[in-house]
Scaffold this motif. Structure first.
Motif, short mmCIF file in Angstrom:
data_model
loop_
_atom_site.label_atom_id
_atom_site.label_comp_id
_atom_site.label_asym_id
_atom_site.label_seq_id
_atom_site.Cartn_x
_atom_site.Cartn_y
_atom_site.Cartn_z
N ASP A 132 77.75 -23.89 -13.23
CA ASP A 132 77.92 -23.26 -11.92
C ASP A 132 76.61 -23.44 -11.15
N ASP A 170 82.85 -30.17 -5.67
CA ASP A 170 82.81 -28.96 -6.49
C ASP A 170 81.58 -28.07 -6.20
N TYR A 171 80.63 -28.57 -5.42
CA TYR A 171 79.48 -27.73 -5.01
C TYR A 171 79.39 -27.75 -3.49
N SER A 199 79.94 -30.54 -13.25
CA SER A 199 79.96 -29.43 -12.30
C SER A 199 80.93 -28.35 -12.77
N ARG A 200 80.93 -27.21 -12.06
CA ARG A 200 81.57 -25.99 -12.56
C ARG A 200 83.06 -26.12 -12.90
N SER A 201 83.82 -26.94 -12.15
CA SER A 201 85.26 -27.02 -12.41
C SER A 201 85.59 -27.67 -13.75
N GLU A 236 74.26 -21.55 -10.19
CA GLU A 236 73.06 -20.91 -10.73
C GLU A 236 72.48 -21.69 -11.91
N ARG A 237 73.36 -22.08 -12.84
CA ARG A 237 72.90 -22.87 -13.98
C ARG A 237 72.37 -24.22 -13.53
#
Ligand code: DGT
Ligand code: CA
Ligand code: CA
Ligand code: ZN
Length: 577
Positions: free
Chosen positions: A391, A429-430, A381-383, A393-394
């Motif tokens: 992120d 994280d989401y 995940s993004r972090s 979107e990806r």
């Protein structure tokens, strides 16, 4: 493919050396970026190197990188690395293996405190010279000291991930000499311990001394420590000691039992033998006639000895799996433990979308090759910036890709998931809407692994109670021999996981094995569903499964409680709830 990895590693080393020698940050970062690109490159670098302009056509590879890669392909070396190596004290590089020390810190130690190796770093910490450096807090120094101590006390033992393949190769090599009839490993390795002190091999042979000479002249030996008529010890280049004992076929079971241990399990069995007026030793189970001298030396016939089963049987016990022979409660209770073949799928894997090395398709094909019925793709995940985390979107685009590939493959079910970071405070994280669209959510701690046990407990309970979380991945974040990881109240976590029907993972990577065996035991007692996942970042990582299963068996896990062993319909229902 492994060539790509080796070149990538060379570029990583180059980046480390550049950073240690004070090259500008732009160059260092550019070099690391090239390493990442090479790592992820799907084609054959050697082929690309042979074509004119082949390397330059790879996105992100410039002329100078291309030159270095060609050099590597031609000679296995990059001259700039050799040159930089000679500028840097050798002992400095090995400091990079200590958790929490990066190349920037190593450069400061070297330039500002004259540190050149581990010993001088330890001295500097002891004498307090590090503290006098600007921007070097007492807490940082204490953390470094802790990491050194942790690495040192652990370094004498070898990971099962290294020892097990080595033992299997040695056993095969001995059989291949033609001088052994049977060769098997015993000791902590056979018990599936996460680290092993030495490898214990047992063999039968018609001519023991020929086998001893064959053993002590195997390739890859660095030292012969002892060589006798029926036993020998060697050290091999992996730094591991290997003991070989040659026994007669009639003693095989007694010897396997004895040398598999544990010592404490052997004590329990000997006690049990004594209670019925018998004597158990490494040669067999004998009637006890009260004489001091060993029964075998007096020509007394054993009651049992050629197989382990016959000895357990004579003691009124069923055969005990080696993984349980730790004098915990194995004489009272032996469930039918999970086996490798029970595991039908992997539920935590990575692709090139984050820090994995293969595409979705390649991972799926590898999973099919291994006979799996499903595979969860769970990128970071993004972090997890250092792992190229996605992120929102990806992630959405990635999920679409996974579903598209899934629709095109009929031999496997692909689950679109994520390995979502658990923040220090237990939040994820989401957002929930993002998590809700996934087939499977593995929530894992990756940062703040030194928080207090109290905070760690609250953090993991929050994650295990989250309605969208299916599995807590590598729950403590430990790395064996490198960092202890979180130290939560595991019973409290198990209660929360059981209450919310959330699975706890046994991460099968031999550097992690997280949950550890004792935590698995606790989770099993609480009826928590358990996942055994490899966390594969590459095709070969699926091989880690066996280490996860060994740890699971040490924790008394049955197939019934393992979500990777359930029929797929049951799993899908459980994921959907
Ligand atoms: P390790 O090598 O430290 O990971 O652990 P093990 O369990 O492989 O221990 P090791 O190699 O010293 O000995 C192998 C087995 O031999 C051990 O599990 C039990 C048996 N053994 C060795 N020494 C003794 C002993 O003094 N008494 C008893 N009862 N058994 C022993
Ligand atoms: Ca051993
Ligand atoms: Ca030994
Ligand atoms: Zn992972």
């Amino acid at each position: 493919m492994s060539d790509n990895r080796s070149v990538a590693e060379a570029f990583e080393e180059l980046a480390d050396l550049l950073e240690i020698t004070g090259a500008n940050a732009f160059r260092v970062n550019a070099t690391r970026k090239v390493a990442r690109i090479l790592n992820d490159y799907q084609g054959d670098l050697r082929e690309a190197a042979e074509e004119s302009g082949g390397l330059e056509s790879i996105e992100g590879i410039g002329a100078s990188s291309a030159d270095r890669i060609r050099q590597w392909c031609a000679s296995g070396n990059i001259s700039e690395i050799d040159k930089l190596r000679s500028d840097v004290p050798e002992g400095l590089i090995e400091l990079l293996h200590i958790s929490g020390i990066g190349p920037k810190t190593v450069r400061r130690f070297w330039q500002e405190a004259g540190i050149t190796d581990l010993q001088s770093l330890k001295n500097a910490i002891e004498e307090g010279t590090l503290e006098s450096l600007p921007r070097m807090g007492a807490k940082t120094i204490a953390n470094i000291a802790e990491s050194i101590a942790f690495a040192e006390q652990a370094s004498e033992r070898t990971s099962i991930g290294i020892a097990l393949p080595v033992a299997e190769e040695l056993a095969q090599a001995l059989l291949d000499t033609g001088h052994a009839d049977r060769v098997e490993y015993a000791g902590s390795l056979r018990r599936g311990c996460e680290t092993i002190g030495d490898i214990d091999l047992l063999a039968t042979a018609s001519d023991a001394s020929r086998l001893v000479s064959a053993f002590t002249t195997l390739p890859g030996i660095t030292k012969v420590l002892a060589a006798g008529d029926t036993k020998a010890s060697i050290r091999i280049d992996a730094g591991i000691q290997v003991d070989l004992r040659i026994v007669s076929a009639s003693e095989w079971g007694a010897a396997m039992l004895y040398f598999t241990g544990s010592k404490e399990h052997n004590v329990l069995l000997r006690q049990r033998a004594r209670e019925s007026k018998r004597r158990l030793n490494e040669y067999g189970l004998f009637p006890d006639d009260g004489e001091e001298a060993s029964p075998q030396s007096r020509g007394i016939e054993p009651i049992a000895g050629s197989t382990e089963e016959s000895i357990y049987d004579a003691l009124g016990l069923s055969w005990r799996p080696p993984e349980l022979r730790e004098a915990r409660n194995e004489l009272e209770q032996t469930p039918t433990l999970i086996v490798d073949a029970d595991v039908r799928r992997d539920l935590h894997t990575h692709t090139t979308a984050s820090d994995g090395h293969l595409s979705i398709e390649d991972m799926a094909n590898e999973a099919i090759r291994r006979g799996f019925d499903a595979l969860a793709i769970t990128d970071h995940s993004r972090s997890s910036v250092q792992a190229n985390g996605l992120d929102a979107e990806r992630l959405i685009a990635h999920v679409e890709n996974i579903r598209r590939v899934d629709a095109s493959m009929k031999d496997i079910k692909l689950l679109a998931g994520s390995e979502v970071d658990i923040h220090a405070d237990g939040s994820l994280d989401y957002d929930d809407e993002i998590l809700a669209m996934l087939d499977i959510v593995v929530a894992s701690p990756h940062v703040a692994l030194k928080q207090s046990p109290k905070d760690a407990t609250a953090r993991l309970i929050a994650a295990a109670s989250h309605p969208h979380v299916h599995i807590i991945g590598h729950p403590t974040g430990r790395m064996i021999g490198r960092r202890p990881g979180l130290e939560p109240d595991m019973a409290a976590i198990c209660k929360a996981a059981a209450a919310h029907d959330t699975a706890l993972e046994i991460n099968a990577n031999p550097r992690r094995l997280d949950l550890c065996d004792l935590h698995v035991r606790l989770a099993v007692q609480h009826g928590v569903p358990i996942a055994i996942n490899t966390d594969a970042h590459d095709a070969s990582h699926f091989d880690f499964l066996r280490y996860g299963v060994l740890t699971a068996r040490r924790g008394m896990l049955t197939a019934e409680l393992c979500i990777n062993a359930w029929p797929i319909d049951r799993l899908m229902e459980w994921l959907d709830r």
